[in-house]
Write a protein that holds these residues in place. Sequence first.
Motif, PDB file in Angstrom:
ATOM      1  N   LEU A  69       0.500  -0.582  -0.604  1.00 23.27           N
ATOM      2  CA  LEU A  69      -0.098   0.315  -0.243  1.00 23.27           C
ATOM      3  C   LEU A  69       0.788   0.749   0.015  1.00 23.27           C
ATOM      4  O   LEU A  69       1.787   1.208   0.776  1.00 23.27           O
ATOM      5  N   GLN A  70       0.893   2.581  -1.021  1.00 23.80           N
ATOM      6  CA  GLN A  70       0.947   3.626  -0.773  1.00 23.80           C
ATOM      7  C   GLN A  70       0.616   4.169  -1.113  1.00 23.80           C
ATOM      8  O   GLN A  70      -0.244   4.264  -1.842  1.00 23.80           O
ATOM      9  N   TYR A  72      -0.748   8.167  -0.978  1.00 23.34           N
ATOM     10  CA  TYR A  72      -0.353   9.589  -2.226  1.00 23.34           C
ATOM     11  C   TYR A  72      -1.934  10.544  -1.413  1.00 23.34           C
ATOM     12  O   TYR A  72      -2.392  10.282  -1.710  1.00 23.34           O
ATOM     13  N   LYS A  74      -4.024  12.960  -4.226  1.00 24.51           N
ATOM     14  CA  LYS A  74      -4.638  13.282  -5.486  1.00 24.51           C
ATOM     15  C   LYS A  74      -3.893  14.484  -5.964  1.00 24.51           C
ATOM     16  O   LYS A  74      -4.034  15.719  -5.615  1.00 24.51           O
ATOM     17  N   GLU A  83      -3.502   3.555  -2.671  1.00 25.80           N
ATOM     18  CA  GLU A  83      -2.911   2.203  -4.007  1.00 25.80           C
ATOM     19  C   GLU A  83      -2.442   0.913  -3.660  1.00 25.80           C
ATOM     20  O   GLU A  83      -1.473   0.693  -2.495  1.00 25.80           O
ATOM     21  N   LYS A  85      -1.114  -2.116  -4.262  1.00 27.80           N
ATOM     22  CA  LYS A  85      -0.177  -2.939  -5.959  1.00 27.80           C
ATOM     23  C   LYS A  85       0.151  -4.637  -5.956  1.00 27.80           C
ATOM     24  O   LYS A  85       0.311  -5.143  -4.490  1.00 27.80           O
ATOM     25  N   LYS A 105      -2.023  -2.250 -10.125  1.00 28.60           N
ATOM     26  CA  LYS A 105      -2.762  -1.779  -9.118  1.00 28.60           C
ATOM     27  C   LYS A 105      -3.622  -0.756  -9.339  1.00 28.60           C
ATOM     28  O   LYS A 105      -3.799  -0.998 -10.164  1.00 28.60           O
ATOM     29  N   MET A 106      -4.024  -0.279  -8.118  1.00 27.10           N
ATOM     30  CA  MET A 106      -5.855   0.431  -8.334  1.00 27.10           C
ATOM     31  C   MET A 106      -5.717   1.416  -7.021  1.00 27.10           C
ATOM     32  O   MET A 106      -4.785   0.942  -5.894  1.00 27.10           O
ATOM     33  N   ASP A 107      -5.966   2.163  -7.751  1.00 21.61           N
ATOM     34  CA  ASP A 107      -6.566   2.861  -5.812  1.00 21.61           C
ATOM     35  C   ASP A 107      -7.413   2.487  -5.059  1.00 21.61           C
ATOM     36  O   ASP A 107      -8.275   1.409  -5.822  1.00 21.61           O
ATOM     37  N   LEU A 108      -7.012   1.957  -3.581  1.00 22.71           N
ATOM     38  CA  LEU A 108      -8.231   1.273  -3.077  1.00 22.71           C
ATOM     39  C   LEU A 108      -9.363   1.762  -2.638  1.00 22.71           C
ATOM     40  O   LEU A 108      -8.743   3.302  -2.856  1.00 22.71           O
TER      41      LEU A 108
END
Length: 182
Positions: A69-70, A72, A74, A83, A85, A105-108
């Motif tokens: 999990l990263q 970030y 927006k 995000e 992965k 990966k995708m936005d959580l």
Amino acid sequence: EDADTEETVTCLHMTFYHPCQDDKMMFRCLNFCEREQVRANEIATFGRDSNICRYNFMDSRVSRIQFSLQFYRKLDTSEFGFEIKNMSKKTKLRVDHTELGYLNKMDLPWKCIICFGEYQILTETQEGQSMDYYETCFHLAQMPLLQERCLPSLQPVPECGIFTSLSLSQDKSPKEIDENES
């Protein structure tokens, strides 16, 4: 009036479930019900390898690094997000209805269920403003998370396309009618 307003912190609440938790204690390395600070630039990794992952699952069937999990910010907003992965070559990761293969990966979403193998993890993001760090707070579920979700019940729609709740509430038993009847 002159006092600084306190900056709020984004918190990622994660509720973990596995059917064998009581016997195998695969979540024993996680600190439950305690908020933990994570630097904003640090990638939070989950898996079985304690030398690589910040959060460990004690299960040989889990990949060395299962997912990351990263945190970030927006683009062009003051909102923050995460995000996710999939870092496992063996196991696909499901985020609600989206399946992620290796390195996908995708936005959580702000609230979702992450699944891999028999693991179920409910994540809920509590918004904040701090850019320096975020917090994690882990919880342990006693019941499967997928069964706890309240999904709308699907009502059958007749072929004519008109749904009348009145007719269903008057007679609960199913009726068989000829398709030529109206």
